[in-house]
Design a protein around this motif. Structure first.
Motif, PDB file in Angstrom:
ATOM      1  N   ALA A  23       0.861  -1.189   0.000  1.00 18.78           N
ATOM      2  CA  ALA A  23       0.000   0.000   0.000  1.00 18.78           C
ATOM      3  C   ALA A  23       0.891   1.230   0.000  1.00 18.78           C
ATOM      4  CB  ALA A  23      -0.912   0.009   1.218  1.00 18.78           C
ATOM      5  N   PHE A  24       0.434   2.275  -0.656  1.00 20.37           N
ATOM      6  CA  PHE A  24       1.151   3.549  -0.600  1.00 20.37           C
ATOM      7  C   PHE A  24       0.764   4.292   0.674  1.00 20.37           C
ATOM      8  CE2 PHE A  24       0.860   3.133  -5.374  1.00 20.37           C
ATOM      9  CZ  PHE A  24       2.198   2.802  -5.548  1.00 20.37           C
ATOM     10  N   VAL A  25       1.768   4.846   1.345  1.00 19.98           N
ATOM     11  CA  VAL A  25       1.533   5.649   2.552  1.00 19.98           C
ATOM     12  C   VAL A  25       2.331   6.941   2.421  1.00 19.98           C
ATOM     13  CG1 VAL A  25       0.999   3.771   4.155  1.00 19.98           C
ATOM     14  CG2 VAL A  25       3.386   4.382   3.733  1.00 19.98           C
ATOM     15  N   GLU A 162       9.647  13.113  -0.483  1.00 14.00           N
ATOM     16  CA  GLU A 162       8.903  12.903   0.759  1.00 14.00           C
ATOM     17  C   GLU A 162       7.413  12.788   0.426  1.00 14.00           C
ATOM     18  OE1 GLU A 162      10.156  16.170   3.304  1.00 14.00           O
ATOM     19  OE2 GLU A 162      11.279  14.730   4.507  1.00 14.00           O
ATOM     20  N   GLY A 163       6.708  12.032   1.245  1.00 15.71           N
ATOM     21  CA  GLY A 163       5.268  11.906   1.054  1.00 15.71           C
ATOM     22  C   GLY A 163       4.859  10.761   0.156  1.00 15.71           C
ATOM     23  N   ALA A 164       5.806   9.881  -0.189  1.00 17.32           N
ATOM     24  CA  ALA A 164       5.483   8.727  -1.038  1.00 17.32           C
ATOM     25  C   ALA A 164       6.264   7.531  -0.517  1.00 17.32           C
ATOM     26  CB  ALA A 164       5.841   9.001  -2.493  1.00 17.32           C
ATOM     27  N   TRP A 212      -4.401   8.896  -4.425  1.00 16.99           N
ATOM     28  CA  TRP A 212      -2.946   8.760  -4.314  1.00 16.99           C
ATOM     29  C   TRP A 212      -2.222  10.078  -4.573  1.00 16.99           C
ATOM     30  CZ3 TRP A 212      -3.210   4.094  -8.105  1.00 16.99           C
ATOM     31  CH2 TRP A 212      -3.440   2.914  -7.387  1.00 16.99           C
ATOM     32  N   ASN A 213      -1.016  10.163  -4.051  1.00 16.83           N
ATOM     33  CA  ASN A 213      -0.078  11.232  -4.379  1.00 16.83           C
ATOM     34  C   ASN A 213       0.616  10.823  -5.679  1.00 16.83           C
ATOM     35  OD1 ASN A 213       2.077  13.016  -4.595  1.00 16.83           O
ATOM     36  ND2 ASN A 213       3.173  12.197  -2.826  1.00 16.83           N
ATOM     37  N   GLY A 216       4.287  12.013  -6.516  1.00 18.74           N
ATOM     38  CA  GLY A 216       5.244  11.347  -5.645  1.00 18.74           C
ATOM     39  C   GLY A 216       5.401   9.877  -5.980  1.00 18.74           C
ATOM     40  N   ILE A 217       4.291   9.225  -6.272  1.00 24.74           N
ATOM     41  CA  ILE A 217       4.331   7.799  -6.588  1.00 24.74           C
ATOM     42  C   ILE A 217       5.039   7.551  -7.916  1.00 24.74           C
ATOM     43  CG2 ILE A 217       2.861   5.846  -7.248  1.00 24.74           C
ATOM     44  CD1 ILE A 217       0.882   6.889  -5.065  1.00 24.74           C
ATOM     45  N   ALA A 218       4.813   8.435  -8.881  1.00 23.47           N
ATOM     46  CA  ALA A 218       5.496   8.300 -10.167  1.00 23.47           C
ATOM     47  C   ALA A 218       7.003   8.432  -9.988  1.00 23.47           C
ATOM     48  CB  ALA A 218       4.984   9.347 -11.151  1.00 23.47           C
TER      49      ALA A 218
END
Length: 332
Positions: A23-25, A162-164, A212-213, A216-218
């Protein structure tokens, strides 16, 4: 598509069974809190940590004291190590969770997690790992290490913004954890907005309550792809390179009379972190924070942790940069 690709890459990095366990947090704290708030605890249950954890791996468990849960702290030894036997001795039949940093932020000590996971599993509990100081630099294998839950923000060794970050939950344990934040996206058939169906996803998506962010995720996905292309393990991998750089740093520091605190006798306890102190002759007149500020003016970035100095070279750093750091340190 890129987000799902990033999940698969994250699973590959830590040898999870697949993206369905990821999971993404937004940060490490959130992942650890998913476990602390998601498991069912009873008065008298025990959680085992160490007394030198980063606050992200302490406060979620300390908050459980309100429910009558005992927080047992295994002390760090004077040499910076965490004694595995002492951790295992702290595990009893009331232990629900052992939560440890794979690498300690203020010592650089890497713990062997497998004996701990074996012991806590025999007691009927779970192993939760703060892996922010190991994912992306050290080989991490959740299956071989017996890790049940793992959390790591991407902004350190995984080289993401940060944040991903990522949260790993072993597939069969996903239904055991109740999501502590409920939204539209962690429900089955989440895209069917008008058909209200209060049923959580049956995999790690149940821990993602909302949008989702994506930027950041990319970026996280791109970083993971780079790291995996280079390879973490192996003679030409990330860890081999970092181990060579940190060994060079340690030898140069000791030659200049800067004592190294990080345990490094065994290869299995080494990490990408080197903690060192000022020479005894400089302690009275060399403030560590001022030293860090002076080095930063020379484009050399280290930090103060626990009153000591911390350097954390990654695989893109060079031997010349290591030498420049040591040369810039004041002479005893």
């Amino acid at each position: 598509r890129r987000a799902n690709r990033a999940k698969k890459l994250a699973a590959q990095l830590i040898n999870a069974a697949g993206g369905h366990e990821i999971a993404f947090v937004p940060n490490t704290s959130t992942g650890l809190s998913l476990v602390a708030k998601g498991l069912l605890f009873h008065p008298g249950d025990r959680v085992v940590i160490t007394n030198v954890e980063y606050p992200a791996n302490r406060y979620p468990w300390e908050d459980l004291k309100r429910q009558g849960v005992e927080l047992f702290e295994v002390p760090q030894s004077a040499d910076g190590r965490i004694d595995i036997e002492r951790v295992c001795d702290a595990i009893n039949d009331r232990t629900r969770v052992v939560s440890l940093s794979h690498v300690q932020y203020a010592s650089g000590f890497r713990i062997d997690l497998k004996p701990v996971s074996d012991m806590v599993h025999r007691a009927g509990g779970y192993l939760c790992v703060d892996a922010i100081q190991s994912c992306g630099v050290l080989p991490v294998d959740v299956q071989a290490m017996g890790i049940d839950f793992l959390s790591a923000d991407g902004h350190k060794w995984m080289l993401a913004p940060e944040g991903a970050g990522i949260f790993y939950c072993r597939a069969d344990l996903c239904p055991v954890l109740h999501p502590n934040v409920v939204g539209w996206m962690n429900m089955v058939d989440a895209g069917n907005y008008g058909d209200y169906r209060f049923e959580f996803q049956n995999d790690a998506r149940r821990f993602e309550p909302g949008s989702w962010n994506i930027p950041g995720i990319a970026a996280l996905g791109a970083s993971l792809e780079l790291l995996l292309n280079v390879g973490i393990d192996g003679p030409n991998g990330v860890w081999s390179r970092v181990e060579a750089l940190t060994t060079r740093l340690v030898e140069a520091l000791e030659a200049k009379s800067y004592p190294v605190f990080t345990p490094r006798e065994s290869p299995g306890e080494r990490s990408g972190i080197v903690i060192f102190d000022r020479p005894a002759s400089l302690c009275d007149r060399l403030d560590p924070k001022q030293l860090v500020a002076d080095l930063q003016k020379q484009d050399i970035v280290i930090v103060v942790r626990g009153g000591r100095l911390r350097a954390s070279p990654h695989f893109y750093n060079t031997a010349a940069q290591i030498d420049r750091l040591v040369e810039a340190l004041p002479k005893p």
